[in-house]
Design a protein around this motif. Structure first.
Motif, PDB file in Angstrom:
ATOM      1  N   PRO A 318       0.603  -1.288  -0.037  1.00  0.00           N
ATOM      2  CA  PRO A 318      -0.152   0.009   0.006  1.00  0.00           C
ATOM      3  C   PRO A 318       0.856   1.210   0.005  1.00  0.00           C
ATOM      4  CG  PRO A 318       0.020  -0.889   2.183  1.00  0.00           C
ATOM      5  CD  PRO A 318       0.853  -2.005   1.210  1.00  0.00           C
ATOM      6  N   THR A 319       2.139   0.938   0.293  1.00  0.00           N
ATOM      7  CA  THR A 319       3.001   2.431   0.362  1.00  0.00           C
ATOM      8  C   THR A 319       3.046   2.963  -0.881  1.00  0.00           C
ATOM      9  OG1 THR A 319       5.072   1.123  -0.298  1.00  0.00           O
ATOM     10  CG2 THR A 319       4.338   1.396   2.121  1.00  0.00           C
ATOM     11  N   LEU A 320       2.750   2.546  -2.199  1.00  0.00           N
ATOM     12  CA  LEU A 320       2.781   3.284  -3.354  1.00  0.00           C
ATOM     13  C   LEU A 320       1.651   3.199  -4.079  1.00  0.00           C
ATOM     14  CD1 LEU A 320       5.823   0.911  -5.094  1.00  0.00           C
ATOM     15  CD2 LEU A 320       5.900   3.061  -3.962  1.00  0.00           C
ATOM     16  N   ARG A 321       0.549   3.003  -3.272  1.00  0.00           N
ATOM     17  CA  ARG A 321      -0.635   3.178  -3.736  1.00  0.00           C
ATOM     18  C   ARG A 321      -1.202   4.663  -3.591  1.00  0.00           C
ATOM     19  NH1 ARG A 321      -4.329  -0.972  -0.995  1.00  0.00           N
ATOM     20  NH2 ARG A 321      -2.923  -2.078  -2.065  1.00  0.00           N
ATOM     21  N   ALA A 322      -1.960   5.209  -4.605  1.00  0.00           N
ATOM     22  CA  ALA A 322      -2.688   6.448  -4.379  1.00  0.00           C
ATOM     23  C   ALA A 322      -3.443   6.459  -3.320  1.00  0.00           C
ATOM     24  CB  ALA A 322      -3.279   7.018  -5.715  1.00  0.00           C
ATOM     25  N   PRO A 323      -3.665   7.957  -2.769  1.00  0.00           N
ATOM     26  CA  PRO A 323      -4.413   7.974  -1.771  1.00  0.00           C
ATOM     27  C   PRO A 323      -6.110   7.513  -2.164  1.00  0.00           C
ATOM     28  CG  PRO A 323      -3.234   9.958  -1.922  1.00  0.00           C
ATOM     29  CD  PRO A 323      -3.066   9.071  -3.107  1.00  0.00           C
ATOM     30  N   LYS A 324      -6.861   7.193  -1.023  1.00  0.00           N
ATOM     31  CA  LYS A 324      -8.264   6.891  -1.368  1.00  0.00           C
ATOM     32  C   LYS A 324      -8.884   7.867  -1.921  1.00  0.00           C
ATOM     33  CE  LYS A 324      -8.570   3.470   2.588  1.00  0.00           C
ATOM     34  NZ  LYS A 324      -9.449   3.209   3.805  1.00  0.00           N
ATOM     35  N   SER A 325      -8.838   8.981  -1.693  1.00  0.00           N
ATOM     36  CA  SER A 325      -9.666  10.145  -2.288  1.00  0.00           C
ATOM     37  C   SER A 325      -9.397  10.053  -3.876  1.00  0.00           C
ATOM     38  CB  SER A 325      -9.436  11.518  -1.609  1.00  0.00           C
ATOM     39  OG  SER A 325      -7.865  11.687  -1.819  1.00  0.00           O
ATOM     40  N   ILE A 326      -8.142   9.733  -4.213  1.00  0.00           N
ATOM     41  CA  ILE A 326      -7.816   9.744  -5.842  1.00  0.00           C
ATOM     42  C   ILE A 326      -8.382   8.631  -6.320  1.00  0.00           C
ATOM     43  CG2 ILE A 326      -5.899   9.685  -7.328  1.00  0.00           C
ATOM     44  CD1 ILE A 326      -4.332  11.452  -5.163  1.00  0.00           C
ATOM     45  N   ILE A 327      -8.383   7.479  -5.498  1.00  0.00           N
ATOM     46  CA  ILE A 327      -8.932   6.361  -6.438  1.00  0.00           C
ATOM     47  C   ILE A 327     -10.408   6.548  -6.338  1.00  0.00           C
ATOM     48  CG2 ILE A 327      -9.309   3.831  -6.217  1.00  0.00           C
ATOM     49  CD1 ILE A 327      -6.615   3.908  -4.677  1.00  0.00           C
ATOM     50  N   ALA A 328     -10.976   6.986  -5.523  1.00  0.00           N
ATOM     51  CA  ALA A 328     -12.579   7.272  -5.493  1.00  0.00           C
ATOM     52  C   ALA A 328     -13.094   8.264  -6.565  1.00  0.00           C
ATOM     53  CB  ALA A 328     -12.873   7.703  -4.302  1.00  0.00           C
ATOM     54  N   ALA A 329     -12.110   9.149  -7.192  1.00  0.00           N
ATOM     55  CA  ALA A 329     -12.378  10.245  -8.071  1.00  0.00           C
ATOM     56  C   ALA A 329     -12.094   9.896  -9.212  1.00  0.00           C
ATOM     57  CB  ALA A 329     -11.821  11.480  -7.550  1.00  0.00           C
ATOM     58  N   ASN A 330     -11.807   8.616  -9.531  1.00  0.00           N
ATOM     59  CA  ASN A 330     -11.394   7.868 -10.813  1.00  0.00           C
ATOM     60  C   ASN A 330     -12.513   7.670 -11.550  1.00  0.00           C
ATOM     61  OD1 ASN A 330     -10.102   7.057 -12.959  1.00  0.00           O
ATOM     62  ND2 ASN A 330      -9.961   5.007 -12.253  1.00  0.00           N
TER      63      ASN A 330
END
Length: 336
Positions: A318-330
């Protein structure tokens, strides 16, 4: 790096705190399964290093239990250190007046992994310890095991070789053309011992009802159950009692390997019972890593960086994963 490491010319890297991820250590330990195209040789290490192959220690007189590394009991004693160097991983810890040192390497000659466990008794009284190894057997492709672990385990058969302090495991062939490999797991005390080892190949019997590797009920029993054959949920566990006089050191070698046939597995068990083989494995693993480094014309810093990059490729993190807010906005699909 430690002064001893600097004198020997070997790069030694202290690790993040024990509660963190230990990806480079996982890289060392999956090499053996990768050679045989069996990523699920034993249960794969997770991102927190909380599954895989473990060693438990029980002080018989004090009735205290811990593991030789942080997992699975998640204790560090009064001192703890994890070191990754060329060709090996090491764990050091202190529990009261007992020092434990674990060295792990994969043999360049055979499909065998070594764990050399050394205990140093710094106290004034004799120590009586029980060392218990534990791993869950898979011997199948990772996808097949992940799809249905309970079903996959039904095809594994185990066999105890008491005279060799070892356990064999293989999968029942599904067709005449299939030739499943044979796994072996052996615990060899360096010094002579008068206490016979005990064994367990039933995971349910070792962990107990609602038990877990963090606190297996089998550790509290006087001996393991010595079950073998076709068990519902296979594992390999061996217990050996070790007695250490004051100011003395006791060493136990734990070997895990794979061969194409039962006879070949027995031959490897017999080969690695020799006391000098452990030192040979550690030296050859270091020499092999140096040959590869010279062939790549890489510096120690580059090797360390590649190890870190490779761990992110093999293990999701998870250290290289985008923040949840960015993923949800996709609003679009994945690229590629």
């Amino acid at each position: 790096p430690s002064s001893a490491a600097s004198r020997s010319g070997r790069s030694r890297s202290p690790v993040v705190p024990p509660t963190g991820e230990c990806k480079p250590f996982q890289e060392v330990l999956i090499e053996l399964g990768g050679r045989l195209k069996l990523p699920a040789f034993v249960r794969p290490d997770g991102t927190r290093d909380d599954t895989g192959q473990f060693c438990y220690v029980r002080d018989v007189d004090a009735n205290q239990v811990w593991s030789v590394a942080y997992q699975p009991t998640q204790t560090t004693g009064s001192g703890y250190e994890a070191i990754f160097s060329a060709g090996r991983a090491e764990f050091r810890r202190r529990d009261d007046d007992l020092d434990t040192h674990v060295e792990i390497a994969v043999s360049p000659e055979d499909d065998v992994e070594l764990r050399r466990v050394s205990f140093s008794n710094n106290g004034a009284t004799r120590k009586v310890l029980e060392l218990t190894s534990y791993a869950e057997v898979v011997l199948a492709a990772k996808g097949a095991d992940a799809a249905h672990r309970a079903f996959s385990g039904l095809f594994v058969q185990t066999e105890i070789i008491e005279g060799q302090n070892a356990i064999l495991a293989t999968r029942r062939a599904r067709s005449a053309s299939e030739k499943p490999p044979w796994m072996f797991h052996a615990m060899i005390p360096v010094a002579e011992t008068t206490t016979a080892a005990s064994f367990e190949t039933d995971r349910g019997a070792f962990l107990g009802r609602a038990g877990s590797p963090a606190c297996p009920q089998g550790i509290e029993r006087a001996t393991l159950g010595n079950s073998q054959g076709s068990v519902l949920d296979p594992c390999v566990a061996i217990r050996q009692k070790v007695e250490i006089a004051p100011d003395q050191v006791a060493t136990v070698h734990i070997f895990t390997g794979v061969a194409e046939t039962r006879d070949a597995a027995l031959a490897l068990i017999d080969k690695y019972r020799a006391r000098h083989l452990a030192e040979r494995v550690l030296e050859l693993a270091w020499a092999h890593s140096q040959v590869i480094q010279r062939r790549l014309d890489a510096t120690n810093a580059e090797i360390r960086m590649w190890d870190q990059l490779a761990s992110h490729v093999v293990f999701s993190t998870p250290t290289l994963r985008a923040p949840k807010s960015i993923i949800a906005a996709n609003k679009m699909g994945q690229s590629g």
